[in-house]
Design an enzyme around this catalytic site. Structure first.
Site, short mmCIF file in Angstrom:
data_model
loop_
_atom_site.label_atom_id
_atom_site.label_comp_id
_atom_site.label_asym_id
_atom_site.label_seq_id
_atom_site.Cartn_x
_atom_site.Cartn_y
_atom_site.Cartn_z
N ARG A 22 47.91 23.83 45.56
CA ARG A 22 46.89 23.05 45.00
C ARG A 22 46.77 22.40 43.70
O ARG A 22 46.75 23.40 42.75
CB ARG A 22 45.22 23.39 45.54
CG ARG A 22 45.11 23.60 46.96
CD ARG A 22 45.31 22.18 47.83
NE ARG A 22 44.08 21.53 47.36
CZ ARG A 22 43.00 21.23 48.06
NH1 ARG A 22 42.86 22.14 48.96
NH2 ARG A 22 42.13 20.62 47.46
N GLY A 38 39.21 30.58 42.07
CA GLY A 38 39.50 31.43 40.75
C GLY A 38 40.72 31.07 40.13
O GLY A 38 40.86 30.94 38.74
N LYS A 97 37.45 39.32 53.78
CA LYS A 97 36.05 39.47 52.91
C LYS A 97 35.37 40.67 53.54
O LYS A 97 34.30 41.10 52.71
CB LYS A 97 35.67 38.44 52.55
CG LYS A 97 36.47 37.28 51.93
CD LYS A 97 36.89 37.60 50.33
CE LYS A 97 37.56 36.65 49.90
NZ LYS A 97 38.08 36.97 48.38
N ARG A 148 38.86 27.01 54.87
CA ARG A 148 39.83 26.87 55.84
C ARG A 148 38.98 26.35 57.17
O ARG A 148 39.47 26.77 58.41
CB ARG A 148 40.56 28.26 56.17
CG ARG A 148 41.24 28.34 54.86
CD ARG A 148 42.21 29.56 55.13
NE ARG A 148 42.36 30.15 53.70
CZ ARG A 148 43.11 31.08 53.54
NH1 ARG A 148 43.72 32.19 54.26
NH2 ARG A 148 43.45 31.44 52.06
N LYS A 172 33.84 40.68 39.16
CA LYS A 172 33.98 40.65 37.56
C LYS A 172 32.87 39.72 37.16
O LYS A 172 32.38 39.88 36.02
CB LYS A 172 35.39 40.13 36.98
CG LYS A 172 36.54 41.44 37.63
CD LYS A 172 37.61 40.74 36.93
CE LYS A 172 38.79 42.19 37.12
NZ LYS A 172 39.91 41.68 36.55
N GLU A 173 32.70 38.46 37.93
CA GLU A 173 31.93 37.56 37.48
C GLU A 173 30.30 37.82 37.49
O GLU A 173 29.67 37.81 36.48
CB GLU A 173 31.96 36.38 38.16
CG GLU A 173 33.12 35.60 38.28
CD GLU A 173 33.53 34.59 39.14
OE1 GLU A 173 34.45 34.04 39.10
OE2 GLU A 173 32.76 34.28 40.07
N ASP A 189 89.47 52.82 34.59
CA ASP A 189 89.01 53.72 35.73
C ASP A 189 89.29 53.09 37.00
O ASP A 189 89.76 51.95 37.15
CB ASP A 189 87.41 53.63 35.66
CG ASP A 189 86.72 54.28 36.58
OD1 ASP A 189 86.97 55.17 36.87
OD2 ASP A 189 85.41 53.68 37.04
N TYR A 190 89.05 53.89 38.19
CA TYR A 190 89.34 53.31 39.46
C TYR A 190 88.11 52.81 40.28
O TYR A 190 88.02 51.69 40.46
CB TYR A 190 90.36 54.46 40.26
CG TYR A 190 90.64 54.02 41.57
CD1 TYR A 190 91.29 52.81 41.59
CD2 TYR A 190 90.37 54.63 42.75
CE1 TYR A 190 91.80 52.63 43.13
CE2 TYR A 190 90.48 54.22 43.98
CZ TYR A 190 91.40 52.84 44.14
OH TYR A 190 91.71 52.47 45.49
C1 GDG Z 1 42.27 34.66 45.50
C2 GDG Z 1 42.45 36.22 46.15
C3 GDG Z 1 41.95 36.83 43.73
C4 GDG Z 1 33.12 31.20 45.33
N1 GDG Z 1 32.12 30.60 45.89
C5 GDG Z 1 31.78 29.49 45.03
C6 GDG Z 1 32.44 29.60 43.94
N2 GDG Z 1 33.34 30.69 44.11
C7 GDG Z 1 34.25 30.96 43.16
C8 GDG Z 1 33.97 32.40 42.48
C9 GDG Z 1 35.55 32.99 42.11
C10 GDG Z 1 36.33 32.20 43.20
O1 GDG Z 1 35.74 31.19 43.74
C11 GDG Z 1 36.64 33.23 44.11
O2 GDG Z 1 37.69 34.04 43.77
P1 GDG Z 1 37.83 35.57 44.39
O3 GDG Z 1 38.92 36.22 43.72
O4 GDG Z 1 36.80 36.19 44.77
O5 GDG Z 1 38.61 35.24 45.87
P2 GDG Z 1 39.82 34.08 46.62
O6 GDG Z 1 39.22 32.59 46.69
O7 GDG Z 1 40.02 34.74 47.89
O8 GDG Z 1 40.89 34.16 45.27
C12 GDG Z 1 41.67 36.99 45.10
C13 GDG Z 1 42.07 35.40 43.35
O9 GDG Z 1 42.80 34.64 44.15
C14 GDG Z 1 42.55 35.33 42.06
O10 GDG Z 1 43.85 35.71 41.81
O11 GDG Z 1 41.09 37.58 42.95
O12 GDG Z 1 41.98 38.39 45.57
O13 GDG Z 1 42.17 36.07 47.37
O14 GDG Z 1 35.77 32.75 40.77
O15 GDG Z 1 33.09 32.03 41.32
N3 GDG Z 1 32.32 28.84 42.84
C15 GDG Z 1 31.23 28.09 42.98
N4 GDG Z 1 30.61 27.95 44.01
C16 GDG Z 1 30.67 28.70 44.95
O16 GDG Z 1 30.00 28.54 45.99
N5 GDG Z 1 30.82 27.20 41.63
#
Ligand code: GDG
Length: 736
Positions: A4, A24, A283, A316, A384-385, A503-504
């Site tokens: 994307r 993310g 999840k 999805r 982390k957030e 060498d062989y």
């Molecule tokens: C894949 C991997 C890996 C979520 N809901 C809202 C929102 N978010 C943002 C979060 C976070 C991101 O989306 C989700 O990131 P995750 O890491 O939790 O999960 P995946 O989307 O499955 O991402 C995962 C990641 O890639 C990075 O490599 O960590 O394991 O599956 O940033 O904040 N943001 C807003 N509203 C929402 O309702 N604004």
């Protein structure tokens, strides 16, 4: 390059509208790209290549407009995919095969040949797109499981551009990965290995990948580096992070402060537990709700004192598994609220929607506990957030040990999401945790996240990509170029007396599964005959084999032979003689040890020579063989500490031999005569290094295989050696 783009395009009544994509990957990389723009050190331009979120099947004018607006305003280059491609590639192979399999849900995975064909086809479309814009010196960074074939495709068409690949989801263990049909799993690994640098979130994923590469493709690695035919691939761990400062400062902003105050009033007195994820079976939403139900059941005193804020973000939409899961969640929430709640209190506050950024930060800030229980998650940025938003440093994170983030957030309460009791107990522990303890834990985690933020993550990756390329360049300069070959031939032509050591096994012929099969081909004998027919040439075949075999295969030729790595020497037209008096009584003591390792490792066998014994593991399991070889080396080094033998590891062989004699000492037998004005030595093994080391600087030494060596040059394989030798025979009018 990612599936994307950071922008999503929508069409409304014939007008194209651009909005920001979320997630993310997008927010992390956008932060990195912004940091590049503001950096005074680097002058780089970035273009993001990906799918624009819209399928435009037959409207070229729309496509052109989208392309030019995306490029000029957003530095984005769209890859157009048809509806059918998206169906078979994205909903098909990506989300019905790779996603479930890599997240350890093999029963959800479908293996559909048509999906695979589309996956290949779409990866090729991405490659075509990048070829339209790539320039010399550009660096390409490919992201995630949608594009695993792309690094290999790019390397084929633009071999001089450095390519990196990062996987955002887990890389599974061999037992799971091997469930993919043979052809697919081989092509996927080869595709990824087209990159110069391959990155994963955790050390485990890196190890699993290296293991699959060894078991499926047979490539060994050295500290994560794999030497491929024309390049070196480095496989390493880069745990992705977040924009720590952005979350931390937003949590302190007046806008969020206002929202927090309002929400706190609504949630007055309740302890707040936060759960937020995309709707996805990985999840662990169902088990999270069941654990919460168990917690309420077991802890009556906490009823009416807690609220679970359950935010499920649509994802999805339209896929059957997801719809079914949504129904299950709806039912479960209803059941729990019905069972424990009353008019004045509902244990779960449930929202199924996407939140604006400030609302997300507000929720992170007001929640006493974050309950994150994925069954499998590549990293999980939400965890982390949450930590980053805790400006007063209180708050408890309960985190699944199946999330990549658990490796860095060890101060959280780590739980196994399959164990409901454990999760329920963790909730109690979190609710009862004293503030000082919360602060102590969060300080450590905040400090870590603050130091290693997403910009640092991306920067580390890109820097390492460049380092790998530099290392490759060093290796490239050692490759015997056609220019150097001309030099070699010209020196050979000028020379009056030439000394050629060959060498062989592995040098003139490929390795065979058993030593007796590797008989010389007609071509080898023909070339040796031709070379030795020139009176200016002194040819020495220098091998680790026993003298009987060498005698049988090469005894008729007019060449010198060296057997057992230098112990036996046979000069032209003379008898075999030992290079110096040696003993071999030690062999009887060593045999029982080797026998144990033959019994233990199927496919391994011993080869006995006069003054050495070899334990071969060429036919053994590719993973078990090297492991047992290391163990055997260890055992032998101890056992032979007081006897005059040498233990050395060759190519898929461990050899014990009488000390003090090697190919170097044998080579000196000829070299020390100083009669030659041209020296050429070719070998592939560690034992050949002994000879490379004692050569004068002017000698041409060639290592077969792209490995580190004392030799001046490297060539790929025995095929190049044979081509070179063929050229030597034709040189200076030697053709007979
Ligand atoms: C894949 C991997 C890996 C979520 N809901 C809202 C929102 N978010 C943002 C979060 C976070 C991101 O989306 C989700 O990131 P995750 O890491 O939790 O999960 P995946 O989307 O499955 O991402 C995962 C990641 O890639 C990075 O490599 O960590 O394991 O599956 O940033 O904040 N943001 C807003 N509203 C929402 O309702 N604004």
């Amino acid at each position: 390059m990612s599936n994307r783009l950071p922008i999503t395009v929508v069409e409304k009544e014939g007008i194209l509208k651009f909005k920001e994509s979320v997630g993310g990957l997008v927010s992390g990389l956008s932060a990195y790209l912004d940091s590049l723009k503001s950096s005074s050190f680097t002058k780089s331009e970035c273009i993001w290549v990906g799918w624009p979120g819209i399928t435009i099947d037959d409207n070229d004018a729309f496509k052109e407009e989208l392309k030019s607006r995306a490029l000029s305003k957003h530095h984005a280059y769209p890859v157009f995919l048809s509806k059918k491609s998206m169906e078979k590639f994205y909903h098909g192979f990506c989300n019905k095969t790779i996603w479930p399999l890599f997240h350890y849900f093999p029963t959800y995975a479908s293996y559909d040949e048509e999906y695979w064909d589309y996956y290949k086809h779409v990866n090729e479309s991405f490659c075509d797109a990048v070829m339209e814009i790539i320039r010399p010196g550009d660096l390409v960074w490919v992201h995630d499981y949608h594009l695993m074939l792309l690094p290999g495709l790019i390397r084929k068409r633009a071999p001089d551009n450095p390519v990196g690949f990062f996987l955002h989801i887990p890389f599974p263990s061999f037992e799971i990965f091997r469930l993919l049909p043979k052809k697919w799993r081989t092509e996927i690994l080869e595709g990824i290995l087209g990159a110069d640098l391959v990155g994963f979130h955790t050390h485990e994923y890196t190890q699993y990948f290296l293991r699959c590469v060894l078991r499926i493709l047979g490539y060994e690695h050295n500290m994560g580096s794999i030497i491929m035919k024309n390049h070196v691939v480095k496989v390493d761990t880069f745990p992705m992070s977040i924009q720590f400062n952005k979350f931390n400062t937003t949590a302190n902003s007046p806008e969020v402060q206002k929202k927090k105050d309002k929400l706190r009033k609504t949630l007055d007195g309740y302890k707040v537990i936060l759960s937020i994820d995309r709707l996805d079976y990985t999840k662990g939403l169902i088990n999270r709700l069941q654990s919460y139900e168990l917690f309420l059941e077991k802890n009556e005193k906490w009823q009416r004192k807690v609220i679970l804020l359950l935010i499920v973000v649509p994802s999805r939409v339209g896929v059957e598994h997801y719809q079914q899961m949504k129904r299950e969640i709806d039912e479960l929430v209803g059941r729990i609220n019905g069972r424990f709640g009353g008019i004045d209190w509902a244990p779960i506050s449930y929202q199924y929607r996407y939140l604006p950024f400030s609302s997300l930060v507000t929720l992170y800030s007001v929640s006493d506990i974050a309950l994150i229980t994925p069954l499998r998650d590549g990293m999980n940025l939400v965890a982390k957030e949450y930590i980053a938003c805790r400006t007063d440093k209180t708050g408890v994170l309960i985190l699944s040990e199946m999330a990549g983030a658990s490796k860095e957030l060890g101060e959280s309460i780590l739980i196994n999401p399959n164990n409901k009791e454990e999760v329920a107990d963790a909730l109690v522990a979190a609710l009862e945790m004293p503030d000082e303890e919360q602060v102590r834990r969060n300080e450590v985690m905040q400090d870590r996240l603050g130091r290693y933020d997403v910009v640092r993550w991306a920067d580390d990756f890109v820097q390492e990509m460049l380092t790998v390329r530099e290392e490759k360049k060093k290796l490239d300069t050692k490759v015997l170029s056609s220019h150097m070959k001309e030099h070699l031939l010209s020196d050979l032509n000028k020379a009056r007396r030439r000394l050629v050591f060959l060498d062989y096994d592995g040098t003139l012929v490929p390795f065979a599964s058993s030593p007796q099969i590797a008989k010389p081909y007609e071509d080898v004998l023909r070339i040796l005959k031709r070379l030795s027919a020139d009176p200016k040439n002194e040819i020495i075949l220098i091998s680790g084999r026993d003298k009987e075999t060498l005698q049988e295969w090469f005894g008729e030729l007019n060449i010198n032979l060296v057997a057992e790595h230098g112990i036996w020497i046979k000069e032209k037209n003379r008898d075999w003689k030992m290079i110096k008096p040696l003993v071999n009584g030690w062999k009887t003591g060593i045999f029982p040890i080797l026998k144990t390792y033959v019994d233990r490792v199927p496919g391994a066998f011993t080869e006995e020579k006069d003054f050495s014994i070899a334990w071969h593991y060429r036919k053994a399991d590719p993973e078990q063989g090297p492991l047992q070889a290391k163990e055997l080396m260890d055992a032998l080094v101890n056992f032979t500490a007081n006897i005059d033998v040498q233990v050395l590891q060759g190519s898929k062989v461990v050899e014990i031999r009488t000390a003090g004699v090697n190919k170097g000492t044998a080579g000196l037998h000829w070299l020390s005569r100083n009669e030659h004005d041209f020296i050429l030595v070719i070998g592939d093994d560690r034992t050949d290094e002994d000879l490379f080391r004692v050569l004068p600087e002017t000698a041409y030494s060639i290592k077969v295989g792209m490995k580190q060596s004392y030799a001046r040059f490297n060539v790929q394989s025995h095929i190049e050696v044979m081509e070179l030798l063929e050229q030597l025979t034709k040189s200076n009018g030697n053709i007979r």
